[in-house]
Design a protein around this motif. Structure first.
Motif, mmCIF file in Angstrom:
data_model
loop_
_atom_site.group_PDB
_atom_site.id
_atom_site.type_symbol
_atom_site.label_atom_id
_atom_site.label_comp_id
_atom_site.label_asym_id
_atom_site.label_seq_id
_atom_site.Cartn_x
_atom_site.Cartn_y
_atom_site.Cartn_z
ATOM 1 N N THR A 156 0.878 -1.782 -0.016
ATOM 2 C CA THR A 156 0.244 0.408 0.407
ATOM 3 C C THR A 156 0.760 1.364 0.405
ATOM 4 O OG1 THR A 156 -2.051 -0.886 1.133
ATOM 5 C CG2 THR A 156 -2.198 0.735 1.196
ATOM 6 N N THR A 157 1.784 1.368 0.595
ATOM 7 C CA THR A 157 2.537 2.557 1.179
ATOM 8 C C THR A 157 3.183 2.653 0.115
ATOM 9 O OG1 THR A 157 2.777 2.233 3.867
ATOM 10 C CG2 THR A 157 4.485 3.269 2.043
ATOM 11 N N ASP A 188 -3.917 -11.025 1.937
ATOM 12 C CA ASP A 188 -2.589 -10.294 2.549
ATOM 13 C C ASP A 188 -2.658 -9.281 3.528
ATOM 14 O OD1 ASP A 188 0.028 -9.324 2.521
ATOM 15 O OD2 ASP A 188 0.878 -9.734 0.909
ATOM 16 N N VAL A 242 -8.700 8.533 10.698
ATOM 17 C CA VAL A 242 -9.707 9.516 10.600
ATOM 18 C C VAL A 242 -10.989 9.892 9.668
ATOM 19 C CG1 VAL A 242 -7.559 10.321 10.892
ATOM 20 C CG2 VAL A 242 -7.401 9.352 9.272
ATOM 21 N N VAL A 273 -1.136 0.684 12.418
ATOM 22 C CA VAL A 273 -1.111 0.514 10.514
ATOM 23 C C VAL A 273 -1.791 0.696 10.281
ATOM 24 C CG1 VAL A 273 -2.632 -1.784 11.180
ATOM 25 C CG2 VAL A 273 -0.980 -2.297 9.644
ATOM 26 N N LEU A 342 8.328 -2.997 11.382
ATOM 27 C CA LEU A 342 7.267 -3.964 10.596
ATOM 28 C C LEU A 342 7.407 -5.089 11.670
ATOM 29 C CD1 LEU A 342 7.323 -4.758 6.954
ATOM 30 C CD2 LEU A 342 5.913 -3.163 8.253
ATOM 31 N N ASN A 344 5.749 -7.803 12.560
ATOM 32 C CA ASN A 344 5.302 -9.123 11.644
ATOM 33 C C ASN A 344 6.661 -9.965 11.537
ATOM 34 O OD1 ASN A 344 4.869 -7.434 9.787
ATOM 35 N ND2 ASN A 344 3.617 -8.511 8.609
ATOM 36 N N HIS A 351 4.009 -13.167 7.013
ATOM 37 C CA HIS A 351 3.150 -13.199 6.449
ATOM 38 C C HIS A 351 3.578 -15.069 6.450
ATOM 39 C CE1 HIS A 351 1.271 -9.493 4.008
ATOM 40 N NE2 HIS A 351 1.280 -9.658 5.918
HETATM 41 N N1 LIG Z 1 2.890 -5.607 7.931
HETATM 42 C C1 LIG Z 1 3.022 -6.505 6.259
HETATM 43 O O1 LIG Z 1 3.428 -6.926 6.812
HETATM 44 C C2 LIG Z 1 2.215 -5.243 5.552
HETATM 45 C C3 LIG Z 1 1.614 -5.528 4.677
HETATM 46 C C4 LIG Z 1 0.079 -5.471 3.851
HETATM 47 C C5 LIG Z 1 0.422 -3.985 4.175
HETATM 48 N N2 LIG Z 1 1.302 -3.175 4.957
HETATM 49 C C6 LIG Z 1 1.531 -2.070 5.022
HETATM 50 O O2 LIG Z 1 0.876 -1.206 6.289
HETATM 51 C C7 LIG Z 1 0.130 0.234 6.064
HETATM 52 C C8 LIG Z 1 -1.342 -0.054 6.126
HETATM 53 O O3 LIG Z 1 -1.887 -0.330 4.765
HETATM 54 P P1 LIG Z 1 -3.532 -0.654 4.507
HETATM 55 O O4 LIG Z 1 -3.349 -1.389 2.889
HETATM 56 O O5 LIG Z 1 -4.216 -2.073 5.553
HETATM 57 O O6 LIG Z 1 -3.508 0.668 4.255
HETATM 58 P P2 LIG Z 1 -5.592 1.031 3.618
HETATM 59 O O7 LIG Z 1 -5.115 2.727 3.253
HETATM 60 O O8 LIG Z 1 -6.762 -0.269 3.898
HETATM 61 O O9 LIG Z 1 -5.342 1.676 5.688
HETATM 62 C C9 LIG Z 1 -5.080 2.367 6.287
HETATM 63 C C10 LIG Z 1 -5.785 3.404 6.825
HETATM 64 O O10 LIG Z 1 -5.146 3.685 8.295
HETATM 65 C C11 LIG Z 1 -6.016 4.938 8.175
HETATM 66 N N3 LIG Z 1 -5.530 5.765 9.276
HETATM 67 C C12 LIG Z 1 -4.905 6.961 8.662
HETATM 68 N N4 LIG Z 1 -3.916 7.936 9.172
HETATM 69 C C13 LIG Z 1 -4.312 7.636 10.444
HETATM 70 C C14 LIG Z 1 -4.470 8.488 11.516
HETATM 71 N N5 LIG Z 1 -3.730 9.450 11.489
HETATM 72 N N6 LIG Z 1 -4.851 7.457 12.477
HETATM 73 C C15 LIG Z 1 -5.142 6.918 12.734
HETATM 74 N N7 LIG Z 1 -5.649 6.048 10.939
HETATM 75 C C16 LIG Z 1 -4.702 6.869 10.122
HETATM 76 C C17 LIG Z 1 -6.637 5.494 7.105
HETATM 77 O O11 LIG Z 1 -7.666 6.382 7.085
HETATM 78 C C18 LIG Z 1 -6.661 3.716 6.536
HETATM 79 O O12 LIG Z 1 -8.187 3.521 6.745
HETATM 80 C C19 LIG Z 1 1.051 0.658 5.795
HETATM 81 O O13 LIG Z 1 2.336 1.342 5.139
HETATM 82 C C20 LIG Z 1 0.876 -1.323 4.143
HETATM 83 O O14 LIG Z 1 2.300 -0.334 3.388
HETATM 84 C C21 LIG Z 1 2.245 -3.865 6.192
#
Ligand SMILES: NC(=O)c1ccc[n+]([C@@H]2O[C@H](COP(=O)([O-])OP(=O)(O)OC[C@H]3O[C@@H](n4cnc5c(N)ncnc54)[C@H](O)[C@@H]3O)[C@@H](O)[C@H]2O)c1
Length: 422
Positions: A156-157, A188, A242, A273, A342, A344, A351
């Motif tokens: 996503t990022t 995922d 938010v 997250v 991260l 995890n 994963h």
């Molecule tokens: N740990 C992992 O293995 C793994 C796997 C996939 C994605 N990611 C990463 O996790 C992050 C989230 O991914 P996603 O697919 O859930 O994204 P997403 O866009 O679906 O969800 C992010 C959520 O965070 C909320 N948000 C933004 N700013 C906020 C704040 N200040 N306070 C509270 N909520 C806030 C947004 O409104 C949104 O609902 C990204 O950085 C992504 O790259 C990590």
């Protein structure tokens, strides 16, 4: 021993352990294995040089093997300094002959030196997880970027950064947003991040989740998974958001929703997250309970303001592997897991393979599609074609011995008509 490809890994002596773990993961990756068999026959990536900046885990090793089976010359570099599994990196080099640059705990300079080594191979295709490789390429090697044919992005990022580049007219070649395809983020991000994040918190702390208050910041694809797994383990889950729609969804799912400032004094465990920055900061640390545990599962280590925590602290020390305790001036202790990276991947193994099976099958079909079609594409962010996504889902269901219904001709007609009503 066969001639080794160029590499920089911690210890090649770890290769046998790594190979055993890669093969164990492979058992849960039947879709990728099917693609690998087909690739070995059809060789759709023959002659392509691929630079892949991904978490160096057992599942990624199986992806790299699949790309190599398809004829690609692959170089793998870490997409996070703390996510590398050293035995896996060693096995990639010594057992599978795949050029790998990754050492767990590498410093920032080494991290970018490794990315540079991957870029030095003059890739035609880039694979990224978080967009660090593409960013480096565009910023430091603009001429070389013009020779890249295409790329993919895993998370996503990274997709957010690429879309910003596209808007600014800075993107130089087409990139497929693998993250955005349903067989990736619906599984995922949700089931993979959900389970493995809790796994990371538990491995780092050995804490009982039941009865604890777990605060999940961000109710996106990952946050939904983390919240549901924490609830399943018996936690009282609070969600901070938010976005009003996602906050509403979390409320109707049965979670308490409130601002972080209100959650700060209540939570036992905090998991960010969001993909955003500075979610946990001074005003929150100042209100937390003694012993609060804080962890991040978003892509970059910016969700927890660690410099602010340092500033408030009079002492910091490692209390367990991947758990560092900060003592605040009034004696309260806040425990940070996996350096705010991260959790995890830093404190667990990322994963489970069964879910990466689909994400990496998506990567393979996306790269194959790009190898065929990149010449007709513009420097934009593209989705994985829906028929390829459906094929990955079909193969996964087949591997799980599940079958589904098919539309009858009457149903097909009904769904494509507008004149049949009450
Ligand atoms: N740990 C992992 O293995 C793994 C796997 C996939 C994605 N990611 C990463 O996790 C992050 C989230 O991914 P996603 O697919 O859930 O994204 P997403 O866009 O679906 O969800 C992010 C959520 O965070 C909320 N948000 C933004 N700013 C906020 C704040 N200040 N306070 C509270 N909520 C806030 C947004 O409104 C949104 O609902 C990204 O950085 C992504 O790259 C990590």
């Amino acid at each position: 021993m066969p001639e080794l490809p160029p590499y920089d890994v911690y210890d090649l002596g770890l290769a046998p352990e790594g190979a055993a773990r890669i093969e164990w993961a492979d058992r849960s990756m039947p879709v990728l294995a099917r693609i690998r068999q087909r690739f070995a026959v059809e060789r759709p990536l023959e002659g392509y040089v691929i630079a892949a900046c991904l978490h160096v885990t057992t599942e990624t090793a199986n992806l790299a093997r699949t790309l190599a089976a398809g004829g690609a010359e692959v170089t793998l570099t870490a997409s996070n300094p703390l996510s590398t599994q050293d035995p896996t990196a060693a096995a990639l080099v010594a057992e599978y002959g795949i050029s790998t640059y990754a050492i767990r705990g590498e410093d920032n300079d080494t991290y970018y030196k490794h990315i540079d080594a991957a870029l030095d191979t003059q890739p035609a295709i880039t694979m990224d997880d978080g967009c660090d490789l593409v960013n480096r390429l565009l910023a430091q090697r603009p001429e070389q970027a013009l020779r890249v044919v295409a790329g993919t992005e895993e998370t996503t990022t990274g997709v957010i950064r690429l879309r910003a580049m596209e808007r600014a007219g800075a993107l130089r070649y087409p990139i497929v947003a693998v993250n955005d395809t349903p067989t990736k983020h619906l599984f995922d991000n949700r089931f993979g991040t959900g389970q493995s994040t809790l796994d990371g918190v538990i491995r780092a702390t050995n804490i009982l989740i039941a009865g604890k208050t777990v605060v999940v910041a961000g109710y996106g694809y990952c946050g939904r998974g983390v919240a549901s797994r924490a609830k399943g383990l018996g936690a009282d889950v609070i969600v901070t958001e938010v976005d009003p729609i996602r906050a509403l969804e979390a409320t109707m799912e049965g979670y308490r929703v409130m601002p972080m400032l209100d959650a700060a004094p209540i939570g036992d465990i905090f998991i960010t997250v969001t993909g955003n920055t500075s979610i946990l900061r001074s005003e929150h640390f100042e209100r937390m309970k003694d012993g609060a545990i804080i962890a991040n599962s978003g892509h970059f280590d910016v969700e927890i303001d660690i410099p602010a925590l340092e500033k408030l602290s009079t002492d910091r020390r490692q209390v367990r592997a991947n758990a560092e305790q900060f003592e605040l001036a009034d004696g309260r202790r806040v425990v940070l897991l996996a350096d705010g990276r991260l959790v995890n991947l830093g404190a667990a193994e990322g994963h489970p393979a069964a879910v990466m099976d689909m994400s990496f099958a998506d990567q393979c079909v996306a790269v194959e599609w790009l190898a065929r079609n990149a010449a007709d594409l513009e420097p934009k962010v593209y989705d994985v074609p829906v028929e390829l996504d459906a094929e990955v889902a079909r193969l996964k269901l087949e591997s799980m011995a599940r079958s589904i219904d098919t539309l009858t001709s009457k149903q097909e007609h009904y769904l494509s008509s507008y004149d049949i009503g009450t």
